[in-house]
Design a protein around this motif. Structure first.
Motif, PDB file in Angstrom:
ATOM      1  N   TRP A  53     -39.045 -24.937  16.274  1.00 49.72           N
ATOM      2  CA  TRP A  53     -38.542 -26.190  16.815  1.00 49.72           C
ATOM      3  C   TRP A  53     -38.490 -27.335  15.801  1.00 49.72           C
ATOM      4  CZ3 TRP A  53     -36.487 -25.581  21.473  1.00 49.72           C
ATOM      5  CH2 TRP A  53     -36.947 -24.515  22.253  1.00 49.72           C
ATOM      6  N   ASP A  54     -38.917 -27.098  14.566  1.00 48.13           N
ATOM      7  CA  ASP A  54     -38.958 -28.196  13.588  1.00 48.13           C
ATOM      8  C   ASP A  54     -37.579 -28.794  13.339  1.00 48.13           C
ATOM      9  OD1 ASP A  54     -41.635 -27.910  13.390  1.00 48.13           O
ATOM     10  OD2 ASP A  54     -41.646 -26.888  11.456  1.00 48.13           O
ATOM     11  N   ASN A  55     -36.575 -27.936  13.132  1.00 51.19           N
ATOM     12  CA  ASN A  55     -35.235 -28.433  12.837  1.00 51.19           C
ATOM     13  C   ASN A  55     -34.596 -29.106  14.042  1.00 51.19           C
ATOM     14  OD1 ASN A  55     -35.223 -27.689  10.151  1.00 51.19           O
ATOM     15  ND2 ASN A  55     -34.415 -25.651  10.566  1.00 51.19           N
ATOM     16  N   TYR A  56     -35.046 -28.732  15.239  1.00 53.62           N
ATOM     17  CA  TYR A  56     -34.563 -29.392  16.446  1.00 53.62           C
ATOM     18  C   TYR A  56     -35.014 -30.851  16.448  1.00 53.62           C
ATOM     19  CZ  TYR A  56     -34.591 -30.678  21.423  1.00 53.62           C
ATOM     20  OH  TYR A  56     -34.438 -31.314  22.621  1.00 53.62           O
ATOM     21  N   GLY A  57     -36.287 -31.095  16.165  1.00 54.81           N
ATOM     22  CA  GLY A  57     -36.792 -32.465  16.083  1.00 54.81           C
ATOM     23  C   GLY A  57     -36.121 -33.245  14.972  1.00 54.81           C
ATOM     24  N   ARG A  58     -35.903 -32.575  13.839  1.00 54.82           N
ATOM     25  CA  ARG A  58     -35.264 -33.239  12.704  1.00 54.82           C
ATOM     26  C   ARG A  58     -33.826 -33.637  13.049  1.00 54.82           C
ATOM     27  NH1 ARG A  58     -36.657 -29.512   9.240  1.00 54.82           N
ATOM     28  NH2 ARG A  58     -38.743 -30.356   9.033  1.00 54.82           N
ATOM     29  N   ALA A  59     -33.119 -32.770  13.778  1.00 56.41           N
ATOM     30  CA  ALA A  59     -31.731 -33.055  14.163  1.00 56.41           C
ATOM     31  C   ALA A  59     -31.675 -34.256  15.113  1.00 56.41           C
ATOM     32  CB  ALA A  59     -31.109 -31.832  14.832  1.00 56.41           C
ATOM     33  N   ILE A  60     -32.628 -34.341  16.025  1.00 56.00           N
ATOM     34  CA  ILE A  60     -32.673 -35.490  16.939  1.00 56.00           C
ATOM     35  C   ILE A  60     -32.833 -36.782  16.148  1.00 56.00           C
ATOM     36  CG2 ILE A  60     -34.110 -36.629  18.686  1.00 56.00           C
ATOM     37  CD1 ILE A  60     -34.689 -33.857  19.816  1.00 56.00           C
ATOM     38  N   TYR A  61     -33.759 -36.774  15.194  1.00 51.35           N
ATOM     39  CA  TYR A  61     -33.991 -37.979  14.390  1.00 51.35           C
ATOM     40  C   TYR A  61     -32.744 -38.331  13.575  1.00 51.35           C
ATOM     41  CZ  TYR A  61     -35.932 -41.285  11.093  1.00 51.35           C
ATOM     42  OH  TYR A  61     -36.151 -42.408  10.351  1.00 51.35           O
ATOM     43  N   ASP A  62     -32.125 -37.333  12.940  1.00 51.80           N
ATOM     44  CA  ASP A  62     -30.973 -37.588  12.076  1.00 51.80           C
ATOM     45  C   ASP A  62     -29.785 -38.154  12.850  1.00 51.80           C
ATOM     46  OD1 ASP A  62     -32.384 -36.688   9.914  1.00 51.80           O
ATOM     47  OD2 ASP A  62     -31.515 -34.681   9.912  1.00 51.80           O
ATOM     48  N   GLY A  91     -37.323 -50.224  13.884  1.00 54.68           N
ATOM     49  CA  GLY A  91     -38.759 -50.018  13.735  1.00 54.68           C
ATOM     50  C   GLY A  91     -39.325 -50.863  12.606  1.00 54.68           C
ATOM     51  N   LEU A  92     -40.632 -50.743  12.419  1.00 58.41           N
ATOM     52  CA  LEU A  92     -41.304 -51.482  11.348  1.00 58.41           C
ATOM     53  C   LEU A  92     -41.585 -50.558  10.172  1.00 58.41           C
ATOM     54  CD1 LEU A  92     -43.840 -53.467  13.572  1.00 58.41           C
ATOM     55  CD2 LEU A  92     -41.531 -54.155  12.845  1.00 58.41           C
ATOM     56  N   ASP A  93     -41.901 -51.149   9.025  1.00 60.54           N
ATOM     57  CA  ASP A  93     -42.158 -50.326   7.847  1.00 60.54           C
ATOM     58  C   ASP A  93     -43.575 -49.748   7.896  1.00 60.54           C
ATOM     59  OD1 ASP A  93     -43.965 -52.298   7.015  1.00 60.54           O
ATOM     60  OD2 ASP A  93     -42.582 -53.193   5.585  1.00 60.54           O
ATOM     61  N   MET A 114     -40.385 -35.624  21.277  1.00 60.42           N
ATOM     62  CA  MET A 114     -40.856 -36.985  21.519  1.00 60.42           C
ATOM     63  C   MET A 114     -41.165 -37.766  20.240  1.00 60.42           C
ATOM     64  SD  MET A 114     -41.015 -39.193  23.821  1.00 60.42           S
ATOM     65  CE  MET A 114     -40.707 -38.118  25.222  1.00 60.42           C
ATOM     66  N   PRO A 115     -41.911 -37.207  19.273  1.00 62.24           N
ATOM     67  CA  PRO A 115     -42.123 -37.978  18.033  1.00 62.24           C
ATOM     68  C   PRO A 115     -40.808 -38.308  17.334  1.00 62.24           C
ATOM     69  CG  PRO A 115     -43.647 -36.131  18.152  1.00 62.24           C
ATOM     70  CD  PRO A 115     -42.642 -35.930  19.238  1.00 62.24           C
ATOM     71  N   ALA A 116     -39.881 -37.321  17.306  1.00 57.89           N
ATOM     72  CA  ALA A 116     -38.592 -37.558  16.649  1.00 57.89           C
ATOM     73  C   ALA A 116     -37.819 -38.660  17.353  1.00 57.89           C
ATOM     74  CB  ALA A 116     -37.778 -36.258  16.648  1.00 57.89           C
ATOM     75  N   MET A 117     -37.805 -38.622  18.680  1.00 66.85           N
ATOM     76  CA  MET A 117     -37.066 -39.628  19.458  1.00 66.85           C
ATOM     77  C   MET A 117     -37.681 -41.022  19.295  1.00 66.85           C
ATOM     78  SD  MET A 117     -34.618 -40.287  21.632  1.00 66.85           S
ATOM     79  CE  MET A 117     -34.141 -38.793  22.487  1.00 66.85           C
ATOM     80  N   LEU A 118     -39.002 -41.114  19.417  1.00 65.83           N
ATOM     81  CA  LEU A 118     -39.658 -42.421  19.347  1.00 65.83           C
ATOM     82  C   LEU A 118     -39.584 -43.031  17.950  1.00 65.83           C
ATOM     83  CD1 LEU A 118     -42.765 -41.836  21.650  1.00 65.83           C
ATOM     84  CD2 LEU A 118     -40.650 -43.061  22.175  1.00 65.83           C
ATOM     85  N   HIS A 119     -39.592 -42.197  16.917  1.00 65.97           N
ATOM     86  CA  HIS A 119     -39.390 -42.723  15.564  1.00 65.97           C
ATOM     87  C   HIS A 119     -37.929 -43.104  15.351  1.00 65.97           C
ATOM     88  CE1 HIS A 119     -43.161 -42.412  13.284  1.00 65.97           C
ATOM     89  NE2 HIS A 119     -43.459 -41.391  14.068  1.00 65.97           N
ATOM     90  N   ALA A 120     -37.015 -42.324  15.921  1.00 67.38           N
ATOM     91  CA  ALA A 120     -35.588 -42.599  15.735  1.00 67.38           C
ATOM     92  C   ALA A 120     -35.187 -43.939  16.338  1.00 67.38           C
ATOM     93  CB  ALA A 120     -34.762 -41.475  16.351  1.00 67.38           C
ATOM     94  N   VAL A 121     -35.712 -44.265  17.505  1.00 66.62           N
ATOM     95  CA  VAL A 121     -35.359 -45.545  18.144  1.00 66.62           C
ATOM     96  C   VAL A 121     -36.273 -46.674  17.692  1.00 66.62           C
ATOM     97  CG1 VAL A 121     -34.463 -44.344  20.166  1.00 66.62           C
ATOM     98  CG2 VAL A 121     -36.813 -45.177  20.191  1.00 66.62           C
ATOM     99  N   ASP A 173     -52.215 -38.869  16.449  1.00 68.20           N
ATOM    100  CA  ASP A 173     -51.997 -37.549  15.846  1.00 68.20           C
ATOM    101  C   ASP A 173     -50.561 -37.077  16.066  1.00 68.20           C
ATOM    102  OD1 ASP A 173     -54.608 -37.479  14.999  1.00 68.20           O
ATOM    103  OD2 ASP A 173     -55.306 -36.109  16.571  1.00 68.20           O
ATOM    104  N   LEU A 174     -50.039 -37.287  17.273  1.00 69.58           N
ATOM    105  CA  LEU A 174     -48.697 -36.803  17.585  1.00 69.58           C
ATOM    106  C   LEU A 174     -47.624 -37.603  16.857  1.00 69.58           C
ATOM    107  CD1 LEU A 174     -47.032 -34.801  19.270  1.00 69.58           C
ATOM    108  CD2 LEU A 174     -46.998 -36.492  21.113  1.00 69.58           C
ATOM    109  N   MET A 175     -47.791 -38.917  16.774  1.00 71.67           N
ATOM    110  CA  MET A 175     -46.758 -39.768  16.176  1.00 71.67           C
ATOM    111  C   MET A 175     -46.821 -39.832  14.650  1.00 71.67           C
ATOM    112  SD  MET A 175     -44.834 -40.749  18.572  1.00 71.67           S
ATOM    113  CE  MET A 175     -45.119 -39.734  20.032  1.00 71.67           C
ATOM    114  N   PHE A 176     -48.033 -39.705  14.081  1.00 72.72           N
ATOM    115  CA  PHE A 176     -48.181 -39.892  12.633  1.00 72.72           C
ATOM    116  C   PHE A 176     -48.862 -38.724  11.929  1.00 72.72           C
ATOM    117  CE2 PHE A 176     -48.493 -44.227  14.551  1.00 72.72           C
ATOM    118  CZ  PHE A 176     -47.259 -44.691  14.129  1.00 72.72           C
TER     119      PHE A 176
END
Length: 555
Positions: free
Chosen positions: A93-102, A112-114, A299-306, A328-331
């Motif tokens: 599922w790694d590439n699935y999360g990456r595709a969502i973020y991209d 987002g913030l830096d 979820m991590p990919a989506m929340l970082h993407a937005v 742990d999940l987000m970072f």
């Protein structure tokens, strides 16, 4: 003309309902009132270009400056490829999360913030709004002759980034008006800044009354469970939530989609089938196992993407017991490369956690000792998002009633408090804190005598009828439910935008809550089975005949 007459009648009803409260409050001198809003402040780049910082900031469907349908389809295909070809086939599922973020992150670039929790590319509050705040006392506006000042801030940042500026703002107002005290109220995400300010400056004696209105700062259930990956699957709640999405979509409030009659029928009968026939322990375990894998990638990919994962103020809505899992999940885990990169931002998250969230009971006891008078205003009657833990808690669709009232005992959706529990409260002389619908007990919250709850009101339902209670409380002297004269338990009528006392006679559930929740029996299983397959057969025949139109599935 009809609208004018309706508005006039509604206004008359509101003033009649609130007359005892207004007469009580008018006996006192009004103090300057500081309002801290949630995430509605528009943000922009230094050149004035508006920043898409929330979903509401995006325009879809080919509007000028929006996202055209071809782009949406292309992005969907790019996300579905790794979902099907790697995730479903090979459990990768790694590439699935990456595709969502991209695909999603370009839409929210710089939202987002830096890594240190600071704005990117000079983004921030619009120049016009910032100048309005700096022109005190001219940022003052009148609400029913009650002086109100709005503190304008970048809602993404850590609350502690703004506490000193807020204190200067308040000090200037007191100097300008000649007053020695102020009132403060915060709504939604503004609760985090309000809590941080009280932590640092709450012992100076300059704050008289504080109102928490639908705040997220004692945990917003949806955010806390989503950030920490606590998922559950309940087909009955999913069925109800589909109805809630349709209901909210038609009313234009919160997260909602207007379903066509066809899609509505498909959702209802499919979920009814799942509830009655499909759901066994083994099947449910399989669904939850798949969903957990999807969630950890999505979820991590989506929340970082937005940008939401790095908007520090949202972390004030994460409960203390969920915080470690959320970080742990987000970072990533301690010591990982990503966790190390975000060390500065995480320090800001931890500052609020250490000063406020880790000991909320002690926090409030200290503030009460400083003579601050607290009020709470919260809504309920909606579901939290399904697939997350505690989705069955009564809420305003974002914050559970238990957390918004800071401790009320509340029955799950479509249930009431038990007879034994109510009898025990009656024996303790606390029956007045039990709601007429037998869903809420306010005797267990932080301040039972200064807490008001409104049934059938969404998180976005806020305005004149709610503000009447809020301002009457703020402008009185130690006002309580009894002295204010307004019912502690209220019900909201969305058609007329009015509230009235909740009674056994007007205690009605919102329409999506009335969807079937019966436990399976032989008869109900057979009925659901035949309804579901009759629907499938009907749509298959209509599809073959070319009679189906899929263009309007979502209104």
């Amino acid at each position: 003309m009809k609208k004018i007459i309706s508005f006039f009648l509604a206004t008359v009803m509101l003033f009649a309902f609130m007359a005892p409260a207004a007469s009580a409050a008018n006996a006192y001198e009004y103090l300057p009132t500081i309002y801290i809003r949630g995430n509605g402040e528009t943000l922009c780049y230094p050149d004035g270009t508006v920043l898409a910082a929330t979903m509401e900031d995006l325009s879809l469907g080919g509007e000028e400056g929006g996202i055209d349908k071809d782009t949406i389809v292309e992005s969907a295909v790019n996300i579905l490829k790794p979902f099907v070809l790697e995730g479903m086939l090979f459990d990768k599922w790694d590439n699935y999360g990456r595709a969502i973020y991209d695909e999603i992150s370009p839409l929210f670039k710089d939202a987002g913030l830096d890594y240190d929790g600071n704005p990117k590319a000079g983004t921030g509050v619009t120049k016009e709004r910032q100048e309005l705040k700096e022109r005190l006392p001219y940022s003052k506006w009148e609400y029913n002759n009650k002086h109100d000042y709005e503190f304008i801030y970048d809602w993404r940042l850590s609350p502690y980034d703004y506490v000193d500026e807020l204190h200067t703002f308040i000090t200037t107002i007191m100097t300008t008006t000649g007053k020695t005290q102020v009132n403060i109220w915060g709504r939604c995400l503004g609760g985090g800044l309000l809590m941080a300010y009280l932590d640092k400056y709450g012992d100076l004696g300059h704050i008289k009354n504080v109102m928490f209105a639908q705040v997220l700062s004692n945990e917003a259930t949806v955010i806390s469970k989503a950030f920490s990956g606590q998922v559950e699957f309940d087909a009955k709640l999913v069925e109800k939530y589909a109805g809630q999405l349709d209901y909210c979509g038609r009313r234009g409030e919160g997260v909602g989609f207007v379903f066509s009659d066809m899609l509505n029928e498909i959702v209802i009968k499919t979920m009814d089938f799942f509830n009655q026939v499909y759901v066994t322990d083994a099947a449910l375990d399989t669904v939850e196992d798949l969903y957990n894998k999807l969630y950890k990638a999505l979820m991590p990919a989506m929340l970082h993407a937005v940008g939401m994962a790095t908007q520090v103020n949202y972390w004030t809505a994460v409960a203390e017991e969920d915080m470690d899992a959320a970080l742990d999940l987000m970072f990533g885990k301690e010591g990982t490369e990503l966790r190390t990169k975000y060390a500065g931002l995480i320090d800001k998250i931890e500052l609020y956690r250490e000063n406020v969230a880790s000991d909320l009971d002690g926090f409030y006891e200290d503030l009460k000792a400083n003579g601050i008078h607290f009020g709470f205003l919260a809504n309920y009657g909606y579901l939290n998002a399904p697939f997350t833990k505690d989705a069955e808690l009564q809420s305003d669709a974002l914050v559970s009633l238990t957390h918004a009232t800071f401790g009320a005992t509340v029955a799950p959706v479509c249930q009431t408090l038990t007879d034994d529990y109510i009898l025990q409260r009656v024996a303790e002389g606390k029956e007045k804190y039990i709601s007429p619908d037998k869903v809420v007990d306010l005797s267990t919250c932080v301040s039972p005598d200064t807490t008001w709850v409104v049934k059938n009101a969404h998180h976005n339902n806020f305005g004149l009828p709610f503000n009447d209670i809020l301002y009457s409380f703020l402008n009185g002297t130690n006002e309580t439910v009894d002295s204010l004269g307004a019912s502690q338990f209220l019900i909201y009528d969305g058609e007329t935008n009015t509230i009235s006392a909740l009674t056994a006679e007007n205690d009605c559930e919102l329409e999506f809550m009335t969807r079937s929740t019966e436990n399976p029996t032989i008869a109900s299983r057979l009925s659901a089975f035949f309804r579901f397959f009759a629907m499938l057969l009907d749509y298959m025949l209509r599809l073959v005949k070319g009679e189906l139109d899929f263009s309007g599935l979502l209104g």
